[in-house]
Design a protein around this motif. Structure first.
Motif, PDB file in Angstrom:
ATOM      1  N   GLY A 145       0.829  -1.068  -0.063  1.00 14.45           N
ATOM      2  CA  GLY A 145      -0.027  -0.029  -0.042  1.00 14.45           C
ATOM      3  C   GLY A 145       0.876   1.347   0.091  1.00 14.45           C
ATOM      4  N   ASN A 146       0.320   2.390  -0.401  1.00 13.72           N
ATOM      5  CA  ASN A 146       0.810   3.571  -0.386  1.00 13.72           C
ATOM      6  C   ASN A 146       0.095   4.756   0.077  1.00 13.72           C
ATOM      7  OD1 ASN A 146      -0.518   4.095  -2.645  1.00 13.72           O
ATOM      8  ND2 ASN A 146       1.278   3.622  -4.130  1.00 13.72           N
ATOM      9  N   GLY A 147      -0.931   4.453   1.035  1.00 10.62           N
ATOM     10  CA  GLY A 147      -1.811   5.524   1.626  1.00 10.62           C
ATOM     11  C   GLY A 147      -0.937   6.361   2.547  1.00 10.62           C
ATOM     12  N   VAL A 148      -1.745   7.691   2.741  1.00  5.99           N
ATOM     13  CA  VAL A 148      -1.172   8.357   3.600  1.00  5.99           C
ATOM     14  C   VAL A 148      -1.807   8.909   4.977  1.00  5.99           C
ATOM     15  CG1 VAL A 148      -0.511  11.020   3.573  1.00  5.99           C
ATOM     16  CG2 VAL A 148      -0.076   9.745   1.795  1.00  5.99           C
ATOM     17  N   TYR A 149      -1.150   9.174   5.956  1.00  8.82           N
ATOM     18  CA  TYR A 149      -1.707   9.299   7.113  1.00  8.82           C
ATOM     19  C   TYR A 149      -1.723  10.991   7.129  1.00  8.82           C
ATOM     20  CZ  TYR A 149      -0.997   4.851   9.258  1.00  8.82           C
ATOM     21  OH  TYR A 149      -1.043   3.619   9.475  1.00  8.82           O
ATOM     22  N   THR A 150      -3.132  11.649   6.842  1.00  7.61           N
ATOM     23  CA  THR A 150      -3.157  13.136   6.716  1.00  7.61           C
ATOM     24  C   THR A 150      -3.370  13.594   8.176  1.00  7.61           C
ATOM     25  OG1 THR A 150      -4.148  12.846   4.566  1.00  7.61           O
ATOM     26  CG2 THR A 150      -4.612  14.894   5.719  1.00  7.61           C
ATOM     27  N   LEU A 151      -2.486  14.495   8.449  1.00  8.98           N
ATOM     28  CA  LEU A 151      -2.627  15.271   9.987  1.00  8.98           C
ATOM     29  C   LEU A 151      -2.974  16.573   9.797  1.00  8.98           C
ATOM     30  CD1 LEU A 151       0.949  13.975  11.114  1.00  8.98           C
ATOM     31  CD2 LEU A 151      -1.195  12.542  11.296  1.00  8.98           C
ATOM     32  N   ALA A 152      -4.102  16.913  11.043  1.00  4.59           N
ATOM     33  CA  ALA A 152      -4.453  18.255  10.937  1.00  4.59           C
ATOM     34  C   ALA A 152      -3.273  19.167  11.326  1.00  4.59           C
ATOM     35  CB  ALA A 152      -5.476  18.359  11.931  1.00  4.59           C
ATOM     36  N   ILE A 153      -3.153  20.330  10.622  1.00  9.00           N
ATOM     37  CA  ILE A 153      -2.200  21.048  10.656  1.00  9.00           C
ATOM     38  C   ILE A 153      -2.133  21.691  12.265  1.00  9.00           C
ATOM     39  CG2 ILE A 153      -3.254  23.372   9.970  1.00  9.00           C
ATOM     40  CD1 ILE A 153       0.353  22.491   9.354  1.00  9.00           C
ATOM     41  N   ASN A 154      -0.895  21.877  13.055  1.00 12.79           N
ATOM     42  CA  ASN A 154      -0.850  22.323  14.369  1.00 12.79           C
ATOM     43  C   ASN A 154      -1.515  21.209  15.252  1.00 12.79           C
ATOM     44  OD1 ASN A 154       0.621  24.535  13.614  1.00 12.79           O
ATOM     45  ND2 ASN A 154      -1.170  25.664  13.173  1.00 12.79           N
ATOM     46  N   SER A 155      -1.922  20.281  14.763  1.00 11.45           N
ATOM     47  CA  SER A 155      -2.360  19.220  15.914  1.00 11.45           C
ATOM     48  C   SER A 155      -1.392  18.450  16.508  1.00 11.45           C
ATOM     49  CB  SER A 155      -3.414  18.152  15.160  1.00 11.45           C
ATOM     50  OG  SER A 155      -2.603  17.403  14.114  1.00 11.45           O
ATOM     51  N   THR A 156      -1.842  17.803  17.930  1.00 10.45           N
ATOM     52  CA  THR A 156      -0.590  16.951  18.490  1.00 10.45           C
ATOM     53  C   THR A 156      -0.967  15.581  18.240  1.00 10.45           C
ATOM     54  OG1 THR A 156      -0.583  18.841  20.264  1.00 10.45           O
ATOM     55  CG2 THR A 156       0.160  16.625  20.733  1.00 10.45           C
ATOM     56  N   VAL A 157       0.303  15.090  17.861  1.00  5.18           N
ATOM     57  CA  VAL A 157      -0.101  13.556  17.376  1.00  5.18           C
ATOM     58  C   VAL A 157       0.752  12.703  18.161  1.00  5.18           C
ATOM     59  CG1 VAL A 157       0.452  11.975  15.511  1.00  5.18           C
ATOM     60  CG2 VAL A 157      -0.363  14.485  15.005  1.00  5.18           C
ATOM     61  N   ASP A 158       0.178  11.742  18.869  1.00  4.91           N
ATOM     62  CA  ASP A 158       0.980  10.541  19.450  1.00  4.91           C
ATOM     63  C   ASP A 158       1.081   9.317  18.355  1.00  4.91           C
ATOM     64  OD1 ASP A 158       1.021  12.119  21.642  1.00  4.91           O
ATOM     65  OD2 ASP A 158       0.104  10.568  23.248  1.00  4.91           O
ATOM     66  N   VAL A 159       2.210   8.926  18.511  1.00  7.78           N
ATOM     67  CA  VAL A 159       2.823   7.694  17.739  1.00  7.78           C
ATOM     68  C   VAL A 159       3.132   6.544  18.746  1.00  7.78           C
ATOM     69  CG1 VAL A 159       3.948   6.490  16.069  1.00  7.78           C
ATOM     70  CG2 VAL A 159       3.195   8.777  15.528  1.00  7.78           C
ATOM     71  N   VAL A 160       2.557   5.291  18.780  1.00  5.18           N
ATOM     72  CA  VAL A 160       2.797   4.274  19.538  1.00  5.18           C
ATOM     73  C   VAL A 160       3.604   3.336  18.395  1.00  5.18           C
ATOM     74  CG1 VAL A 160       2.495   2.534  20.913  1.00  5.18           C
ATOM     75  CG2 VAL A 160       1.385   4.678  21.335  1.00  5.18           C
ATOM     76  N   LEU A 161       5.033   2.938  18.613  1.00  2.87           N
ATOM     77  CA  LEU A 161       5.550   2.011  17.830  1.00  2.87           C
ATOM     78  C   LEU A 161       5.440   0.867  18.805  1.00  2.87           C
ATOM     79  CD1 LEU A 161       8.635   4.295  16.696  1.00  2.87           C
ATOM     80  CD2 LEU A 161       6.989   3.278  15.167  1.00  2.87           C
ATOM     81  N   GLN A 162       4.835  -0.311  18.036  1.00  2.00           N
ATOM     82  CA  GLN A 162       4.732  -1.611  18.869  1.00  2.00           C
ATOM     83  C   GLN A 162       5.437  -2.681  17.959  1.00  2.00           C
ATOM     84  OE1 GLN A 162       2.510  -2.606  21.737  1.00  2.00           O
ATOM     85  NE2 GLN A 162       4.119  -4.344  21.426  1.00  2.00           N
ATOM     86  N   ASN A 163       6.449  -3.009  18.824  1.00  2.00           N
ATOM     87  CA  ASN A 163       7.368  -4.282  18.272  1.00  2.00           C
ATOM     88  C   ASN A 163       6.495  -5.792  18.443  1.00  2.00           C
ATOM     89  OD1 ASN A 163       9.531  -5.290  16.790  1.00  2.00           O
ATOM     90  ND2 ASN A 163      11.002  -4.506  18.126  1.00  2.00           N
ATOM     91  N   ALA A 164       7.075  -6.645  17.718  1.00  2.00           N
ATOM     92  CA  ALA A 164       6.382  -7.922  17.935  1.00  2.00           C
ATOM     93  C   ALA A 164       7.176  -8.886  17.493  1.00  2.00           C
ATOM     94  CB  ALA A 164       4.946  -8.071  16.834  1.00  2.00           C
ATOM     95  N   ASN A 165       7.012 -10.369  17.311  1.00  2.00           N
ATOM     96  CA  ASN A 165       7.540 -11.552  17.005  1.00  2.00           C
ATOM     97  C   ASN A 165       7.618 -11.457  15.554  1.00  2.00           C
ATOM     98  OD1 ASN A 165       8.600 -14.060  18.346  1.00  2.00           O
ATOM     99  ND2 ASN A 165       8.422 -14.517  16.433  1.00  2.00           N
ATOM    100  N   ALA A 166       8.991 -11.947  14.968  1.00  2.00           N
ATOM    101  CA  ALA A 166       9.113 -11.821  13.477  1.00  2.00           C
ATOM    102  C   ALA A 166       8.264 -13.282  13.011  1.00  2.00           C
ATOM    103  CB  ALA A 166      10.447 -11.813  13.060  1.00  2.00           C
ATOM    104  N   LEU A 167       8.825 -13.446  11.774  1.00  2.00           N
ATOM    105  CA  LEU A 167       8.094 -14.912  11.163  1.00  2.00           C
ATOM    106  C   LEU A 167       8.856 -16.105  11.829  1.00  2.00           C
ATOM    107  CD1 LEU A 167       8.354 -14.028   7.402  1.00  2.00           C
ATOM    108  CD2 LEU A 167       6.177 -14.509   8.762  1.00  2.00           C
TER     109      LEU A 167
END
Length: 585
Positions: free
Chosen positions: A445-467
């Protein structure tokens, strides 16, 4: 040993009041550089190979400028069969998103024979670097240092008598094209671990500059047969001085640990942001990170001392990289009396987490907003696609960049340039991050996360088991166009009802790159206040190549003065061609 005194820390705190990162800088000089990018023969580790150089040198030229300066790079692509771009890692590109140097995101790749002008302002002091951001050209050697001094009239919040620079990288003997084909094959052919670790572009393959000196009969002593191109870049110092050592890692794969024999490292800067000083015996540095440390040359001046880097987070099959800290009272050829520092065991993650959690913002640094407008949780997984191709995916979407740069297609409303389906903001609650995926299949996929200008964004990076069972890798994530606050780290699956209480909202460090540890999570917060389209991705080169990234867009309608050359490919290229034809007619 160097110590951090109470008075020293108080001095840092007093200085920090005047050095808040949002402080404006005066208009500076315009600094012009003319660069040719081409393949050249070079011997980075004493084995001749082909590397990607700039103006006939490897690594590329160091850019040194002052906060407030404008940098103009006239970049000519002299590669015969491939495009090129350069990303200015850590430079936020305020008002110049088209100069970020990300192919298919901020600009078109610069075609063979073409010249592109990068023009941008250096908005704050710090230790940075630049590198290729098209295909896996960083692995081919396209990188160099970028150092920004404080603006005229400003002072650093710490004292030092001299300065040293270390650019760290890893090196393979197989070509980047060989690596890319292997990663894209079914089944995947993994290139394996690097042959050498380079310090300022220099290393030694199949030998040790320590050699048999310390009784290691299995180690071949280096003859440095490659001469000047691979001879260690020795760090020369005077006794009883304080030196600022700038360290940046542009590795393609390796997480590293750095130590200097008998010397403490006082960490004072991370990713261009000041931190509360703290002393360590060694530091972990992941791909995309940069640090400044202070070292005091208060050891026996009749000796030299090893500077050592070794692999962390992967079972090391690559020898340590070594150079010397040379006290000027000695010959640079004099070997230290003690063996090189031993790198901590590769999977001692407690050691890594202990270092990472010590990094806190210097008093007076900007604090994060107390609340957020939007939270995006990104699950990092290894998957299969189209009958067995190995990919990395985020929320079960493997990023495949479009031919038309997002910046132009969004600015001009082109509807068919990329997927308009919103990418997932989370992953199913029942997903077990401790086990391989029950359904390993993913989609591109190549969709985009469109963020409201001047908004505060939290990103939680979640790791997991590989294959594979019991495998979870380190992933250093880098955000373009912004710094973010690192609010916290944790083990297992992120639970907002439990884990938000652990967030540091008092003095979290500002960074542009943050690590997620195996089976863990990392929480980030940033303000979407820089109009443009920005990559956010794992900085490990093969992982990004295999789809481990996302794209953020914010306030693109506010972006002006995009050079036509940045957009002259894909649908935007056709649009400009049509406009030109209509104008002619």
């Amino acid at each position: 040993m160097a110590k951090v005194s109470r008075s020293y820390i108080m001095m840092c705190m007093l200085f920090s009041i005047l050095l808040i990162l949002g402080h404006s800088v005066e208009a500076g000089k315009v600094r012009h550089f003319k660069w040719d990018v081409e393949y050249i023969f070079w011997s980075p580790d004493c084995e001749e190979n082909v590397v990607m150089g700039i103006n006939g040198q490897f690594p590329g030229p160091t850019i040194r400028a002052t906060a407030g300066d404008t940098v103009v790079i006239e970049l000519t692509n002299k590669l015969h069969t491939e495009g090129v771009v350069i990303h200015w890692h850590g430079i936020r590109q305020l008002g110049t998103p088209w100069a970020d140097g990300t192919a298919s995101i901020s600009q078109c790749a610069i075609n063979p024979g073409e010249t592109f002008y990068y023009r941008f302002k250096l908005d704050k002091a710090g230790t940075y670097f630049y590198h290729g951001h098209y295909g896996m050209q960083r692995s081919a050697g396209l990188y160099g240092s970028l150092i920004v001094d404080v603006a005229k009239g400003e002072k650093e919040p710490f004292h030092y008598d001299g300065e040293l620079n270390l650019l760290l990288s890893d090196w393979w003997h197989e070509s980047v094209h060989h690596q890319e084909v292997g990663l894209s094959s079914n089944p995947m052919r993994w290139i394996g671990e690097p042959q050498s670790l380079l310090m300022n572009g220099r290393g030694q393959y199949n030998c040790s500059i320590a050699g048999a000196h310390y009784g290691n009969s299995s180690s071949t002593k280096c003859s440095l047969r490659g001469g000047e191109q691979c001879a260690p870049k020795i760090l020369h110092v005077l006794p009883n001085k304080i030196y600022r050592l700038r360290i940046a890692s542009t590795t393609a794969l390796a997480s590293l640990n750095l130590a200097i024999g008998n010397h403490k490292l006082v960490v004072v800067e991370a990713d261009g942001n000041y931190v509360q000083p703290f002393a360590v015996d060694d530091l972990d540095i992941y791909s995309g990170e940069s640090y400044s440390v202070l070292i005091t040359t208060n050891q026996d001046p009749s000796n030299n001392y090893w500077v050592s880097v070794g692999v962390r987070g992967r079972e090391p099959k690559t020898p340590q990289g070594l150079t010397l800290l040379n006290y000027n009272t000695n010959s640079p050829s004099k070997l230290p009396t003690s063996p090189p520092p031993v790198t901590p065991i590769w999977n001692d993650y407690a050691h890594s987490k202990s270092f990472t959690t010590k990094i806190l913002a210097l008093m007076g640094s900007p604090q994060p907003p107390k609340t957020f407008h939007r939270r995006i949780t990104l699950l990092n997984t290894q998957n299969k696609m189209n009958g067995g191709y190995t990919k990395w995916a985020i929320n079960n979407v493997s990023l495949t960049l479009p031919p038309t740069p997002y910046l132009g297609s969004i600015k001009y409303g082109l509807k068919n340039a990329f997927s308009l389906v919103n990418p997932p903001e989370n992953f199913p609650n029942e997903y077990n991050v401790m086990k391989p995926p029950v359904n390993p299949n993913t989609t591109a996929g190549n969709g985009v996360y469109t963020l409201a200008i001047n908004s505060t964004v939290d990103v939680v990076l979640q790791n997991a088991n590989a294959l594979s069972e019991n495998v979870s890798e380190i992933h250093p994530w880098h955000l373009h166009g912004h710094d973010f606050w690192v609010l916290g780290y944790g083990d297992g699956k992120f639970d907002p009802t439990r884990d938000e209480r652990k967030f540091n909202l008092k003095n979290p460090p500002l960074r542009n790159t943050a690590v997620i540890f195996p089976y863990g999570w990392t929480a980030l917060r940033f303000v979407a206040d820089n109009p443009g389209v920005w990559a956010f991705h794992c900085h490990i080169e093969p992982h990004l190549h295999m789809g481990m990234g996302v794209v953020f867009a914010e306030g693109v309608r506010h972006v002006n003065n995009i050079p036509n050359q940045a957009l002259a490919c894909g649908l935007t290229g056709k649009m400009f061609t049509t406009r030109a034809a209509n104008h002619t007619n």
